[in-house]
Design an enzyme around this catalytic site. Structure first.
Site, PDB file in Angstrom:
ATOM      1  N   SER A 109       0.827  -1.198   0.000  1.00 22.47           N
ATOM      2  CA  SER A 109       0.000   0.000   0.000  1.00 22.47           C
ATOM      3  C   SER A 109       0.870   1.260   0.000  1.00 22.47           C
ATOM      4  O   SER A 109       1.643   1.467  -0.935  1.00 22.47           O
ATOM      5  CB  SER A 109      -0.972  -0.038   1.184  1.00 22.47           C
ATOM      6  OG  SER A 109      -1.982   0.929   1.058  1.00 22.47           O
ATOM      7  N   ASP A 202     -10.156  -4.549  -4.532  1.00 20.78           N
ATOM      8  CA  ASP A 202      -9.555  -3.633  -3.563  1.00 20.78           C
ATOM      9  C   ASP A 202     -10.433  -2.387  -3.443  1.00 20.78           C
ATOM     10  O   ASP A 202     -10.629  -1.658  -4.425  1.00 20.78           O
ATOM     11  CB  ASP A 202      -8.143  -3.253  -4.042  1.00 20.78           C
ATOM     12  CG  ASP A 202      -7.346  -2.478  -3.002  1.00 20.78           C
ATOM     13  OD1 ASP A 202      -7.951  -1.810  -2.148  1.00 20.78           O
ATOM     14  OD2 ASP A 202      -6.105  -2.528  -3.078  1.00 20.78           O
ATOM     15  N   HIS A 232      -7.795  -5.456  -0.570  1.00 24.22           N
ATOM     16  CA  HIS A 232      -6.656  -4.582  -0.360  1.00 24.22           C
ATOM     17  C   HIS A 232      -5.541  -5.269   0.427  1.00 24.22           C
ATOM     18  O   HIS A 232      -4.353  -5.054   0.155  1.00 24.22           O
ATOM     19  CB  HIS A 232      -7.093  -3.312   0.383  1.00 24.22           C
ATOM     20  CG  HIS A 232      -5.984  -2.313   0.560  1.00 24.22           C
ATOM     21  ND1 HIS A 232      -5.353  -1.725  -0.512  1.00 24.22           N
ATOM     22  CD2 HIS A 232      -5.383  -1.821   1.677  1.00 24.22           C
ATOM     23  CE1 HIS A 232      -4.416  -0.888  -0.068  1.00 24.22           C
ATOM     24  NE2 HIS A 232      -4.414  -0.940   1.258  1.00 24.22           N
TER      25      HIS A 232
END
Length: 255
Positions: A109, A202, A232
């Site tokens: 991320s 996601d 995610h």
């Protein structure tokens, strides 16, 4: 690819920044390029992907380092004092001081954004890069006009998150550092092999960010792996097995 648990020592190691704040880290030594894991926003080095990768590296005799940015996890400092720039510098400090030779960056991320910034700062050291739901420029595409107005007037946004019992806090200083570090509008001068793992379910990082990033990277060795039912986190057993296979394949081709 099951990975047996290897229990880490209870207390991590620490490295002091020039300002005295201590960075917590866990390091396993071995042969080959060092895998350097970078957690996401308000995350730490004890997440399932980081631990599974560490366990695999230890079993394989490969070196790995994972860390908590200042203000996160076991490191000193306040989370709200951190910015994208300061956390990038945390990574660079440990890379320069604790690692010899080439590295494979693995960023989750926001950690994927940091991995790109680190690769740009240390091109001779970074031999490969893996992004897991990498989120470059999320201060741009991830914020509404109302969010930006609130940051300008209040200096921070506090919002609930499904990933923690604590709310997400975003400061204006962090947002400004992100805006100053945007990458997706221009070619990205990274030439090493890059693998982007991205779930199409996601809810936080649209999968199109991965394909846009792939198009911006200068490297000719870029692969985007879309996981149709992936979220995610990408922390299911199958997702972690894919991550390990991906890192292993890169470690085998890095000189």
């Amino acid at each position: 690819m099951p990975v047996a648990d290897i229990a880490p020592v209870d207390t991590p190691d620490f490295f002091a920044r020039p300002d005295g704040l201590r960075l917590a880290y866990r390091q396993h030594r071995g042969t080959g390029p060092t895998i350097l894991f970078l957690p996401g926003y308000m995350s730490d080095m004890e997440g399932s992907k980081a631990v599974a990768l560490h366990n695999w590296a230890a079993q394989q005799g490969r070196p790995l380092l994972r860390l908590d940015y200042v203000g996160c996890g076991a490191s000193d400092g306040r989370f709200e004092d951190g910015t994208l720039h300061s956390w990038r510098d945390d990574v660079l400090l440990l890379l320069d001081k604790l690692i010899q030779g080439p590295v494979i960056l693995v960023g989750s991320s926001m950690g994927g954004w940091l991995a790109l910034l680190v690769a740009l700062a240390r091109p001779a050291r970074v031999q490969a890069l893996v992004g897991i739901a990498a989120a470059p420029d999320f201060t741009d595409w991830g914020f509404t006009d109302a969010d930006k107005a609130l940051l300008a007037t209040e200096g921070r946004i506090v919002e609930p998150t499904p990933y923690s019992d604590q709310p997400y806090v975003t400061t204006h200083a962090f947002w400004e550092s992100g805006q100053a570090s945007r990458l997706l509008s221009n070619p990205i001068a990274i030439d090493c092999p890059v693998r982007l793992l991205q779930g199409q379910e996601d809810a936080d990082v649209p999968w199109q960010v991965a394909t846009r990033l792939a198009g911006r990277l200068r490297s000719s060795d870029v692969q985007t792996l879309l996981i149709k039912d992936g979220d995610h986190r990408l922390s299911r057993d199958a997702d972690i097995a894919l991550l390990i296979r991906t890192v292993a394949s890169l470690a085998d081709i890095v000189p």
